[in-house]
Write a protein that holds these residues in place. Structure first.
Motif, short mmCIF file in Angstrom:
data_model
loop_
_atom_site.label_atom_id
_atom_site.label_comp_id
_atom_site.label_asym_id
_atom_site.label_seq_id
_atom_site.Cartn_x
_atom_site.Cartn_y
_atom_site.Cartn_z
N LEU A 118 1.00 -1.61 -0.05
CA LEU A 118 0.11 -0.05 -0.15
C LEU A 118 1.14 1.52 -0.02
CD1 LEU A 118 -2.96 0.99 0.40
CD2 LEU A 118 -2.57 0.69 2.96
N ASP A 119 0.77 2.26 -0.95
CA ASP A 119 1.48 3.88 -0.58
C ASP A 119 0.47 4.77 -0.33
OD1 ASP A 119 -0.04 4.07 -3.22
OD2 ASP A 119 1.26 4.14 -4.18
N LEU B 131 4.17 4.48 2.44
CA LEU B 131 4.65 3.96 3.29
C LEU B 131 5.89 3.47 4.03
CD1 LEU B 131 0.34 3.34 3.47
CD2 LEU B 131 1.61 5.25 4.40
N GLY B 132 6.36 3.21 3.07
CA GLY B 132 6.94 1.87 3.50
C GLY B 132 6.94 0.61 4.29
N VAL B 133 7.77 -0.23 4.69
CA VAL B 133 7.39 -1.36 5.36
C VAL B 133 6.44 -1.06 6.93
CG1 VAL B 133 8.13 -3.59 6.56
CG2 VAL B 133 9.27 -2.66 4.30
N GLU B 134 7.58 -0.03 7.31
CA GLU B 134 6.70 0.74 8.63
C GLU B 134 4.90 1.75 8.61
OE1 GLU B 134 8.56 0.67 11.44
OE2 GLU B 134 10.16 -0.32 11.27
N GLY B 135 5.29 2.00 7.70
CA GLY B 135 3.14 2.25 7.62
C GLY B 135 2.25 1.07 6.90
N ASN B 136 3.43 0.58 6.12
CA ASN B 136 2.03 -1.33 5.85
C ASN B 136 1.55 -1.48 6.90
OD1 ASN B 136 0.86 -1.59 2.96
ND2 ASN B 136 3.32 0.01 2.99
N PHE B 137 3.00 -1.65 8.14
CA PHE B 137 2.95 -2.51 9.04
C PHE B 137 1.79 -2.15 9.72
CE2 PHE B 137 4.07 -4.12 13.74
CZ PHE B 137 3.48 -5.25 13.36
#
Length: 136
Positions: free
Chosen positions: A57-58, A105-111
């Motif tokens: 997700l972005d 979002l990157g990994v942190e945001g997606n998580f």
């Protein structure tokens, strides 16, 4: 609306306004997706669930999904217990997301989004539980 539950998390991403907004967006969209099906066990069959690219997700797509909340509330008004609360939480998520400056979002945001989405019902009612003092 009581967002103090966010203070219980040690994750640095959730210390930033944008991170909190992404998490709350996950709660909002997860709650709506849960209302689209008869049982939380059927969440994979929810139309909204099928539209979200978990893990990839972005910010642009997240904002697009969050912008659809008023339309989704109207479409599922019969099965959403507290549409005014969903709307208020979506507004707060959007406000917090606008405070951040990250474009991805990157990994942190997606998580953070996925954790909010996956535990949406529990978090939603924690956010909106009444005090012992009898809030309206």
């Amino acid at each position: 609306m009581n967002l103090s539950l966010l203070d219980n998390f040690a994750d640095e991403y959730l210390r930033k306004p944008q991170g909190r907004g992404v998490f709350l967006a996950g709660v909002v969209l997860g709650y709506i997706a849960g209302c689209q099906v008869e049982s939380e066990r059927d969440i994979k069959n929810a139309p909204l669930f099928k539209q979200i690219q978990f893990g990839r997700l972005d910010m642009k797509n997240l904002k697009k999904h969050l912008a659809r909340v008023p339309q989704l509330l109207a479409a599922y008004s019969e099965s959403i217990a507290a549409p005014q609360l969903v709307s208020a939480l979506a507004a707060e998520a959007g406000r917090l997301m606008l405070m951040g400056g990250e474009r991805e979002l990157g990994v942190e945001g997606n998580f953070a989004f996925t954790v909010g989405f996956g535990n949406a019902t529990s978090y939603f009612w924690q956010i909106f539980k009444k005090d012992d003092k009898g809030d309206e």
